[in-house]
Design a protein around this motif. Structure first.
Motif, PDB file in Angstrom:
ATOM      1  N   ARG A   1      63.298  29.932  65.861  1.00  0.00           N
ATOM      2  CA  ARG A   1      63.715  30.932  66.831  1.00  0.00           C
ATOM      3  C   ARG A   1      64.860  30.394  67.681  1.00  0.00           C
ATOM      4  N   THR A   2      65.830  31.242  67.928  1.00  0.00           N
ATOM      5  CA  THR A   2      66.979  30.868  68.747  1.00  0.00           C
ATOM      6  C   THR A   2      67.101  31.852  69.893  1.00  0.00           C
TER       7      THR A   2
ATOM      8  N   LEU B   1      71.227  35.282  61.701  1.00  0.00           N
ATOM      9  CA  LEU B   1      70.014  34.458  61.734  1.00  0.00           C
ATOM     10  C   LEU B   1      68.877  35.138  60.991  1.00  0.00           C
TER      11      LEU B   1
ATOM     12  N   HIS C   1      65.529  33.368  60.077  1.00  0.00           N
ATOM     13  CA  HIS C   1      65.275  32.893  61.430  1.00  0.00           C
ATOM     14  C   HIS C   1      65.181  34.067  62.397  1.00  0.00           C
TER      15      HIS C   1
ATOM     16  N   SER D   1      65.367  35.568  66.532  1.00  0.00           N
ATOM     17  CA  SER D   1      66.174  35.333  67.727  1.00  0.00           C
ATOM     18  C   SER D   1      65.778  36.326  68.800  1.00  0.00           C
TER      19      SER D   1
ATOM     20  N   PHE E   1      61.075  28.036  71.099  1.00  0.00           N
ATOM     21  CA  PHE E   1      62.440  28.199  70.601  1.00  0.00           C
ATOM     22  C   PHE E   1      62.959  26.848  70.133  1.00  0.00           C
ATOM     23  N   ASP E   2      63.760  26.874  69.089  1.00  0.00           N
ATOM     24  CA  ASP E   2      64.289  25.639  68.510  1.00  0.00           C
ATOM     25  C   ASP E   2      65.700  25.314  68.980  1.00  0.00           C
ATOM     26  N   ALA E   3      66.386  26.294  69.577  1.00  0.00           N
ATOM     27  CA  ALA E   3      67.742  26.060  70.081  1.00  0.00           C
ATOM     28  C   ALA E   3      68.133  27.212  70.985  1.00  0.00           C
ATOM     29  N   VAL E   4      69.156  26.980  71.779  1.00  0.00           N
ATOM     30  CA  VAL E   4      69.735  28.008  72.646  1.00  0.00           C
ATOM     31  C   VAL E   4      71.211  28.146  72.290  1.00  0.00           C
ATOM     32  N   GLY E   5      71.650  29.350  72.061  1.00  0.00           N
ATOM     33  CA  GLY E   5      73.064  29.606  71.819  1.00  0.00           C
ATOM     34  C   GLY E   5      73.655  30.385  72.980  1.00  0.00           C
TER      35      GLY E   5
ATOM     36  N   LEU F   1      76.177  28.883  62.716  1.00  0.00           N
ATOM     37  CA  LEU F   1      74.964  28.753  63.521  1.00  0.00           C
ATOM     38  C   LEU F   1      73.699  28.699  62.667  1.00  0.00           C
TER      39      LEU F   1
ATOM     40  N   ILE G   1      71.100  25.583  62.779  1.00  0.00           N
ATOM     41  CA  ILE G   1      69.679  25.713  63.105  1.00  0.00           C
ATOM     42  C   ILE G   1      68.820  25.100  62.000  1.00  0.00           C
TER      43      ILE G   1
END
Length: 505
Positions: A6-7, A33, A38, A40, A64-68, A128, A132
């Motif tokens: 999840r982003t 994604l 994935h 988001s 969450f695995d990352a923030v964009g 992206l 991820i």
């Protein structure tokens, strides 16, 4: 990390709720994604004024695995710094990725910040998802293969090769449902009661030296298939209820043979529209194309006129001529299209003389087509390291000097770029080589011009107030008496005419 990574995608505040439009870049990323397996979530600071705290709450409540973070230069930098700093403090191990114009033009500055781990240059739809997928073990070997990515390795910044731009049709509309109720992004504008923002094509094939679009896309334009545009417009009109369209394409009109199928689609929908365009492209349209343009109900075209100086237009690689600007305003008059012309005053060389020359040229255009709208900016070239690498290799930029005769030194961190004087530079509102007298001269001319000719985009100011301001400004405009229009400034505090260069459509 599982396939269901999840982003959190964040659009920092840059405008008012009333002026908020679809965060198209994040919608495209969410779709990309999703295609990669994935998930988001989107937080849009333009409609969510407490977006920093809401981002923190979202991260606390879900894995969450990352923030964009989508970041443009100028006024969006400060809120981007605020949300990134808050996330880093609360979740120090969570990867933070910056994408958009700012990290594309200034990747080293972006990665100089301790709260930015990765910077995506250019289009992020493929970069992206690949990033991820690679973050599970943060394997440097995987990171090194991702095109368009800049990242940190042992204290040094690594810039992977650029990625080619694409515009693939994946058979469905964007995931507007991720915005909650997408209808809240429909706005009452000059075009209609429910204007929607849309982007059909990607990029621009021209290489103007002052333009961030040229630096991002490197002279590339990709147009959609006609069936893709028809599907998108059908959803926007029949599902969301939009009655008009503001196209955010960087340059809507390209080669006519490629445009005709799109214009045929738009002519069937007959939704009044606004777009960016070039004078030469409009002048080269055939009568068949203009027939479709009229049927599709083009109302206004934003045209980069830039300067009445032909040599300057060559130097900045604009690709158009002053006589084409003069011809296109007459052409637009005949076809019922309002030309919205942007000019860049106060260049680094012959600053005052070129500015006055531009003022006179604007007056000449107004005599040809009084409905022409004018937007005035200060000419602020991109820093040399922000230009596309191919353009830097072909033609190095001229050095820039301030009033003190010293070379202009550009910022090297996001915090420095967020300082007011550099926000003004990014927004083409000021430059280091302007003195106070010329700043005042430009401001006075703009005040007289916009009072004499209030924009048709202004729906909030009462008609009687606009007529009164126009009458008050008549003698100043007629006789060129722009200096210190105190009465217009005082009246405008009450009326507050719309300024397209600040608030847009």
């Amino acid at each position: 990390m599982t396939d269901a990574a999840r982003t959190l995608l964040i659009n920092p505040t840059i405008t008012s709720r009333r002026s908020a439009r679809f965060p198209l870049s994040l919608l495209h990323l969410a779709a990309a994604l999703e295609r990669s397996g994935h998930d988001s979530r989107i937080i849009d600071g333009n409609v969510d004024r407490d977006f920093v705290n809401d981002a923190l709450r979202a991260l606390e409540q879900g894995a969450f695995d990352a923030v964009g973070v989508s970041v443009m230069g100028g006024p969006q930098l400060a809120p981007a710094i605020a949300v990134s700093t808050a996330i880093r403090a609360r979740f120090p191990a969570l990867p933070i990725v910056w994408g958009g114009y700012f990290p594309t033009l200034n990747p080293d500055a972006a990665l100089a910040a301790p709260y930015v781990d990765y910077a995506v240059r250019g289009q992020a739809g493929e970069t992206l998802p690949e990033l991820i997928a690679a973050l599970d073990g943060r394997a440097e070997a995987k990171l090194a293969t991702i095109g368009g990515l800049s990242w940190k390795q042992g204290g040094a910044v690594v810039h992977n090769p650029n990625r080619r731009f694409t515009l693939a049709d994946h058979g469905r509309v964007l995931p507007y449902d991720k915005l909650g109720d997408p209808r809240r992004y429909l706005a009452r504008t000059y075009l209609g009661r429910r204007t929607v923002a849309h982007q059909a094509s990607v990029g621009c094939r021209f290489r103007c030296t002052f333009c961030g679009v040229a630096a991002m896309f490197g002279g590339t334009t990709v147009l959609p298939a006609a069936q893709q545009l028809e599907r998108d417009l059908s959803y926007l009109k029949h599902t969301l209820g939009a009655d008009s369209v503001q196209y955010f394409d960087n340059n809507f009109f390209d080669r006519e043979r490629d445009m005709l199928p799109l214009l045929e689609v738009m002519a069937r929908f007959e939704m009044p529209w606004w777009c960016f365009a070039r004078a030469d492209a409009l002048l080269n349209l055939s009568e068949q194309a203009w027939k479709l343009v009229r049927k599709s109900r083009l109302r206004m075209a934003y045209i980069g006129a830039e300067s009445p100086n032909g040599q300057m237009l060559k130097e900045i690689r604009k690709g158009t001529r002053p006589d084409q600007t003069m011809a296109v305003v007459e052409l637009c008059r005949r076809h019922g299209v309002i030309p919205e012309l942007s000019f860049m005053v106060a260049p680094p060389e012959n600053t005052a003389e070129e500015t006055e020359h531009t003022f006179e040229f604007i007056r000449a255009l107004k005599r040809v087509n009084p409905q022409s709208e004018v937007v005035i900016y200060v000419y602020t070239p991109l820093p040399e390291n922000s230009r596309h690498e191919q353009d830097r290799a072909r033609r190095p930029a001229k050095p820039l000097f301030g009033l003190d005769g010293e070379p202009v030194v550009f910022p090297t961190t996001p915090e420095e770029w967020a300082q007011p004087r550099w926000v003004d530079y990014t927004c083409h509102a000021d430059a280091p080589w302007l003195d106070d007298r010329l700043r005042r001269r430009i401001r006075d001319f703009v005040t007289v011009l916009r009072c004499r000719f209030p924009t048709v985009q202004d729906l909030r100011s009462p008609p009687w107030a606009k007529r009164s301001l126009s009458a008050m400004a008549l003698w100043r405009y007629r006789y060129g008496r722009y200096d210190r229009p105190w009465e217009l400034e005082l009246a405008n505090r009450l009326v507050r005419l719309r300024m397209p260069q600040v608030s847009g459509l």
